[in-house]
Scaffold this active site. Structure first.
Site, mmCIF file in Angstrom:
data_model
loop_
_atom_site.group_PDB
_atom_site.id
_atom_site.type_symbol
_atom_site.label_atom_id
_atom_site.label_comp_id
_atom_site.label_asym_id
_atom_site.label_seq_id
_atom_site.Cartn_x
_atom_site.Cartn_y
_atom_site.Cartn_z
ATOM 1 N N TYR A 87 -4.830 0.860 9.597
ATOM 2 C CA TYR A 87 -4.200 0.448 8.673
ATOM 3 C C TYR A 87 -3.319 0.230 7.406
ATOM 4 O O TYR A 87 -2.618 -0.674 7.184
ATOM 5 C CB TYR A 87 -5.639 0.610 7.216
ATOM 6 C CG TYR A 87 -5.464 0.083 5.836
ATOM 7 C CD1 TYR A 87 -5.180 -0.810 5.602
ATOM 8 C CD2 TYR A 87 -4.823 1.247 5.193
ATOM 9 C CE1 TYR A 87 -4.860 -1.570 4.795
ATOM 10 C CE2 TYR A 87 -4.264 0.752 4.093
ATOM 11 C CZ TYR A 87 -4.799 -0.345 3.970
ATOM 12 O OH TYR A 87 -3.719 -0.851 2.329
ATOM 13 N N LYS A 97 -0.324 -2.031 7.322
ATOM 14 C CA LYS A 97 0.669 -2.351 6.080
ATOM 15 C C LYS A 97 1.826 -2.264 5.495
ATOM 16 O O LYS A 97 2.833 -3.301 5.771
ATOM 17 C CB LYS A 97 0.097 -1.782 5.547
ATOM 18 C CG LYS A 97 -1.165 -1.735 4.379
ATOM 19 C CD LYS A 97 -1.497 -3.473 4.440
ATOM 20 C CE LYS A 97 -1.338 -3.800 2.819
ATOM 21 N NZ LYS A 97 -1.488 -5.418 2.446
ATOM 22 N N SER A 103 0.658 -1.106 -0.311
ATOM 23 C CA SER A 103 -0.004 0.171 -0.041
ATOM 24 C C SER A 103 0.567 1.492 0.205
ATOM 25 O O SER A 103 2.231 1.171 1.219
ATOM 26 C CB SER A 103 -0.830 0.085 1.118
ATOM 27 O OG SER A 103 -1.559 0.674 0.926
#
Length: 346
Positions: free
Chosen positions: A141, A145, A117
């Site tokens: 989030y 990642k 990401s």
């Protein structure tokens, strides 16, 4: 070749599965269907289960001894949800990835293509980032990642794996042949929210108007999901070259162009023929000004560049939304959602 694809019943994963099959490969899908759809894997070799279930992974690999490469698309990806439920994100995106990696390497599958990401980056003054840009993940989030990618790099350095991390920018659109696309009835991605506002007459919120961009709204690099899928095929087929002598390599996947939220709204109105009413609104937790990709490494190592523009992504998404009720059970032609900020879902 046989390729294990985790999360292959989801939006991006199912598109990757189609691209692999179109290129003559045999995708073997593992998905727990927590957000993926069984319709997307109909006719595919499919196993329902958790990526952290090492026993299941071992059984799949025993049944398909031709698998030498895995594509890991399974993840939790919604930024606001990660703020509210960070433990779920660490459990899936970090712990689940570790369990999967250990099971793969223990069965002799050492080559892993990972859905990374661009949310890990801290953008520079011009908002452009290459693969060596500093990291500044701004949400749970994004931090999961970042942790997962570093963890896999450590495993690679210890000789357990070889890892290609494909750092997505902002996926848009749908499979151009409308086989798959965004599957959530209540859209969280930006184009889905815009389409929902068009259908319901709801006001589209432009969350954040004081960012250092051309018009004050957040900027993103919107890359067509089919272009992302093509990059995965290239990574599988040219894995050795893409590593470029390393055991772990990161590659940006974007268009190399930034688009602001206001510019996106204008493109949507032009392609759809239906202007959407917008209103300024506050930022959400975890929102950032955004960034766009420098993609020289993808061109050099994968021979890849984005081919489909944002207008094509809008058109494909609208085509998919028209077709979706015929493909996915229980989703009407006129879903009603609660519009939120169109932040990255990757």
């Amino acid at each position: 070749m046989d390729v294990l694809v985790t999360g292959g019943a989801g939006y991006i994963g199912s598109t990757v599965v189609s691209a692999l099959a179109d290129a003559g490969h045999h995708p073997v899908v593992l998905d727990d269907l927590s957000t993926g759809r069984a319709e997307f894997v109909r006719g595919r070799t499919f196993y329902r289960g958790d990526i952290a279930d090492a026993g299941l992974v071992r059984r799949i690999l025993a049944r398909h001894p031709g698998i030498r490469t895995a594509v890991h698309c399974a993840a939790r990806v919604v930024v606001p949800e990660s703020v509210a439920r960070p433990a779920d994100y660490y459990r899936t995106n970090v712990t689940g990835t570790l369990e999967l990696a250990e099971a793969l390497s223990g069965c002799g599958v050492h080559d892993l293509v990972v859905s990374g990401s661009a949310s890990v980056y801290g953008a520079g003054p011009d908002l452009a980032v290459d693969e060596d840009a500093p990291w500044a993940p701004a949400s749970p989030y994004a931090r999961t990642k970042a942790v997962a990618e570093q963890m896999l790099a450590d495993l690679a350095a210890a000789g357990r794996l070889r890892v290609l991390s494909l750092r997505y920018f902002n996926p848009v659109g749908a499979d151009p042949w409308l086989r798959t696309g965004p599957q959530q009835p209540r859209p969280g991605h930006v184009l889905g929210v815009l389409a929902d506002c068009r259908r319901t007459g709801a006001v589209f919120p432009v969350r954040g108007t004081d960012y250092p961009t051309r018009d004050g709204s957040a900027l993103r690099d919107y890359v067509h999901v089919w272009d992302l899928a093509r990059a995965h095929v290239a990574a599988v087929e040219h894995f050795e070259r893409a590593l470029d002598g390393r055991r772990a390599q990161a590659i940006n996947l974007g268009t190399g162009r930034g688009t602001t939220v206001r510019e996106l709204v204008a493109t949507f109105a032009r392609v759809s023929g239906h202007p959407v009413t917008v209103a300024d609104a506050p930022r959400r937790p975890g929102d950032t000004a955004g960034a766009f990709a420098r993609t020289d490494r993808a061109a050099r190592l994968l021979g890849w560049h984005a081919e489909r523009d944002l207008a094509t992504g809008v058109a494909d998404l609208l085509g998919w939304l028209d077709r979706r009720p015929a493909v996915l059970a229980g989703i009407s032609a006129d879903p009603v959602g609660s519009p939120g900020f169109p932040g990255s879902t990757r």
